[in-house]
Design an enzyme around this catalytic site. Sequence first.
Site, PDB file in Angstrom:
ATOM      1  N   LYS A  80       0.838  -1.203   0.000  1.00 24.77           N
ATOM      2  CA  LYS A  80       0.000   0.000   0.000  1.00 24.77           C
ATOM      3  C   LYS A  80       0.874   1.256   0.000  1.00 24.77           C
ATOM      4  O   LYS A  80       0.704   2.148  -0.813  1.00 24.77           O
ATOM      5  CB  LYS A  80      -0.898   0.026   1.247  1.00 24.77           C
ATOM      6  CG  LYS A  80      -1.871  -1.124   1.396  1.00 24.77           C
ATOM      7  CD  LYS A  80      -2.630  -1.006   2.723  1.00 24.77           C
ATOM      8  CE  LYS A  80      -3.534  -2.196   2.968  1.00 24.77           C
ATOM      9  NZ  LYS A  80      -4.199  -2.115   4.284  1.00 24.77           N
ATOM     10  N   THR A  81       1.795   1.293   0.959  1.00 18.85           N
ATOM     11  CA  THR A  81       2.571   2.522   1.173  1.00 18.85           C
ATOM     12  C   THR A  81       4.041   2.361   0.797  1.00 18.85           C
ATOM     13  O   THR A  81       4.825   3.302   0.979  1.00 18.85           O
ATOM     14  CB  THR A  81       2.478   2.937   2.654  1.00 18.85           C
ATOM     15  OG1 THR A  81       2.937   1.851   3.465  1.00 18.85           O
ATOM     16  CG2 THR A  81       1.039   3.272   3.024  1.00 18.85           C
ATOM     17  N   LYS A 287       7.476  -6.929  55.460  1.00 26.25           N
ATOM     18  CA  LYS A 287       8.618  -6.066  55.766  1.00 26.25           C
ATOM     19  C   LYS A 287       9.830  -6.583  55.001  1.00 26.25           C
ATOM     20  O   LYS A 287      10.178  -7.759  55.097  1.00 26.25           O
ATOM     21  CB  LYS A 287       8.916  -6.083  57.268  1.00 26.25           C
ATOM     22  CG  LYS A 287       7.918  -5.322  58.127  1.00 26.25           C
ATOM     23  CD  LYS A 287       8.082  -3.828  58.042  1.00 26.25           C
ATOM     24  CE  LYS A 287       9.378  -3.351  58.651  1.00 26.25           C
ATOM     25  NZ  LYS A 287       9.483  -3.546  60.114  1.00 26.25           N
ATOM     26  N   HIS A 288      10.457  -5.726  54.219  1.00 23.25           N
ATOM     27  CA  HIS A 288      11.682  -6.066  53.495  1.00 23.25           C
ATOM     28  C   HIS A 288      11.533  -7.356  52.682  1.00 23.25           C
ATOM     29  O   HIS A 288      12.352  -8.269  52.750  1.00 23.25           O
ATOM     30  CB  HIS A 288      12.868  -6.125  54.444  1.00 23.25           C
ATOM     31  CG  HIS A 288      13.262  -4.757  54.937  1.00 23.25           C
ATOM     32  ND1 HIS A 288      13.995  -3.872  54.177  1.00 23.25           N
ATOM     33  CD2 HIS A 288      12.970  -4.118  56.093  1.00 23.25           C
ATOM     34  CE1 HIS A 288      14.161  -2.746  54.847  1.00 23.25           C
ATOM     35  NE2 HIS A 288      13.535  -2.864  56.005  1.00 23.25           N
ATOM     36  N   GLY A 338       5.543  -0.709  60.911  1.00 23.20           N
ATOM     37  CA  GLY A 338       5.937  -0.075  59.654  1.00 23.20           C
ATOM     38  C   GLY A 338       5.796  -0.990  58.458  1.00 23.20           C
ATOM     39  O   GLY A 338       6.555  -0.899  57.496  1.00 23.20           O
ATOM     40  N   ASN A 456      16.630 -19.467  52.674  1.00 19.93           N
ATOM     41  CA  ASN A 456      15.813 -20.581  53.141  1.00 19.93           C
ATOM     42  C   ASN A 456      14.712 -20.069  54.052  1.00 19.93           C
ATOM     43  O   ASN A 456      14.919 -19.110  54.799  1.00 19.93           O
ATOM     44  CB  ASN A 456      16.648 -21.593  53.926  1.00 19.93           C
ATOM     45  CG  ASN A 456      17.579 -22.411  53.052  1.00 19.93           C
ATOM     46  OD1 ASN A 456      17.235 -22.854  51.986  1.00 19.93           O
ATOM     47  ND2 ASN A 456      18.798 -22.630  53.576  1.00 19.93           N
ATOM     48  N   ARG A 476      18.751 -24.692  57.438  1.00 23.62           N
ATOM     49  CA  ARG A 476      17.301 -24.885  57.621  1.00 23.62           C
ATOM     50  C   ARG A 476      16.936 -24.976  59.095  1.00 23.62           C
ATOM     51  O   ARG A 476      15.909 -24.447  59.518  1.00 23.62           O
ATOM     52  CB  ARG A 476      16.842 -26.130  56.866  1.00 23.62           C
ATOM     53  CG  ARG A 476      15.325 -26.280  56.825  1.00 23.62           C
ATOM     54  CD  ARG A 476      14.873 -27.006  55.595  1.00 23.62           C
ATOM     55  NE  ARG A 476      15.391 -26.381  54.383  1.00 23.62           N
ATOM     56  CZ  ARG A 476      14.840 -25.316  53.781  1.00 23.62           C
ATOM     57  NH1 ARG A 476      13.746 -24.773  54.278  1.00 23.62           N
ATOM     58  NH2 ARG A 476      15.373 -24.800  52.711  1.00 23.62           N
ATOM     59  N   HIS A 616      13.978 -16.028  45.829  1.00 20.80           N
ATOM     60  CA  HIS A 616      15.117 -15.110  45.972  1.00 20.80           C
ATOM     61  C   HIS A 616      14.881 -13.868  45.127  1.00 20.80           C
ATOM     62  O   HIS A 616      14.226 -13.951  44.093  1.00 20.80           O
ATOM     63  CB  HIS A 616      16.413 -15.784  45.516  1.00 20.80           C
ATOM     64  CG  HIS A 616      16.863 -16.890  46.426  1.00 20.80           C
ATOM     65  ND1 HIS A 616      17.405 -16.679  47.662  1.00 20.80           N
ATOM     66  CD2 HIS A 616      16.822 -18.244  46.269  1.00 20.80           C
ATOM     67  CE1 HIS A 616      17.706 -17.840  48.227  1.00 20.80           C
ATOM     68  NE2 HIS A 616      17.360 -18.796  47.410  1.00 20.80           N
TER      69      HIS A 616
END
Length: 616
Positions: A80-81, A287-288, A338, A456, A476, A616
């Site tokens: 077309k173009t 948290k974290h 927090g 762990n 563990r 992780h």
Amino acid sequence: MAHILSAVSGSQADVVPITRALVSVSDKAGIVELCAYLHSKEVELLSTGGMAKKLREAGLPCVDVSDYTGSPECLDGRVKTLHPKVHGGLLGVRGNPQHEKDMEANGIGRIDMTILNLYPFEATVAKGAAFEQCIENIDIGGPSMLRSTAKNHAFTTIVTSPEQYDEVKSCIEEHGGTTLGLRKKFAARAFSLSAAYDSAIAGWFTKELGEESPVVTRVYKPEFPLKYGCNPHQKPASILSLLNTDLPFTVLNGTPGYINLLDACNAWLLVKELREATGLAAASSFKHVSPAGAAVAVPLKDVECAAYEVTPEAAAKLTPSALAYLRARNADPMCSFGDYAAVSDVVDEDTAMILKKEVSDGIVAPGYTPEALAILKSKKGGKFIVLEAKADFEPDAVEYREVYGMTFSQKRNDIVVTKEHMTKKVVTKGGADALTDDAVRDMIVASICVKYTQSNSVGFAKDGMMVGVGAGQQSRVDCVKLAGRKVSTWYLRQHPKVLGLKFKAGVKRQDRVNARVRYIEGDFTEEERTRWEAQFDEVPEPLTTSEKEEFMGKASGVTISSDAFFPFRDSIDHASKVGVSFVAQPGGSVQDPQVTQCCDDYGMVMSMTGVRLFHH
């Protein structure tokens, strides 16, 4: 070595008026309005096929590209173009004598703007179309015009998304044309789009051949800047989305930070999966990037009400979402200070009122009632972060992460933890018949929780809530000891001497939480003891070791889940000290028989799920 072309010079101008625009879009959202605006500015419109028809139906004059080039569309619209009058009009360098001469000799007029989308190749693949149909939806003319326009951005403007239309109009309205800054920005976006489009085609094509993709191109769109990354010195930092995809959340209030958003992603996935697996409202407290607590909506016992500072009457009236968060927050209220909260259901006023009195950074949920949103928006002086999760968001099957110049890729951990994982292989005496419904529920809760805990990890659950999470230990058994200490603290918060502590009026809620934990732990320095005792109307008698052991001796019905197998029986030995009756773990260790025998020795019921859940 390949021949490197020299730059082609011309007459550079910041603002380029738009006199002719080529329009070729598959996503027609907002296009008629944009073209109407351009027509009002005396811009000539070129277009093809259905788009030209749509513009004429809207009363806008339009020149067919086939009339403009003198060449008809052919080959079922594949051509077309692809014509010198199109690409010459886009690529001609304004003010360059040779280019101007060539354009005049070949009857090529300037095209100042191209507005286009590419054929919906990825959508075609996603619908499961046949190989041949997918091939037909590989755009050729679109990317060619896109690249020609973007290459010549010194003079031409490439517009590739409806979200750019308002910016185009504003720029023309203010400057009488497009600025070089806008053209450069749009050109960069266009080349990114082209790269992503070709990458999707290459990836699909090689997958169809059963080969590894020869190259992976991921194009990101900056969404918003962050104050910093993990630490204040890690600047710049920002959040980006994959080009042409949405973020999974909408920010309703506050300014989220880097770690806030990591917490939100993991916390939301955890509660979403808990909801799906148990059918109960779920909540988590992060948290974290590890959960301090997680829970589903199970009614509270009276002694729990006393420990969590809520009356039985008030607890009985709590909505499921509020009940779930109250439990999640009270798994380890010291660590939850927090926190970043997540709730699986629409947040109601009850849930918001619980959050209002707690120290918390933010929340993510699938929605909020107007009353709840108003309460949360007023928290932290208006800075409380409120994210709304998009229920229909589907992440890519493969996820990527960059670390130290390497890009890691893996299939997303989309394993769905279910009742079947807990019942299909019960290796201890009594088999699956020894499992109660409550035990299966708690196994699911604990296993989904450790799925989103830094490895762990192990987690202890009872009555639909986590009561101890041990995250990120290399050994563990150390995970078990860490989490087991938290289980003991959770239980001992229900001891009559702890419930009977007489605080002075005005001692804050979190200070009461911390004081109870230190009372249970009991290992004060002299300086600390002086400050601790100052919080009470009556100095408490110590909670002795024998009193703690006697109380913990009554603990039972606790579930432990591990993200990987127990390599030795020592973890089970330690778990027996905190009331563990049920164990969920993947299995697969050469020590499985020894660990199974250990569970039988203590009368525990153990399921081997067959699913490792490292995170992780």
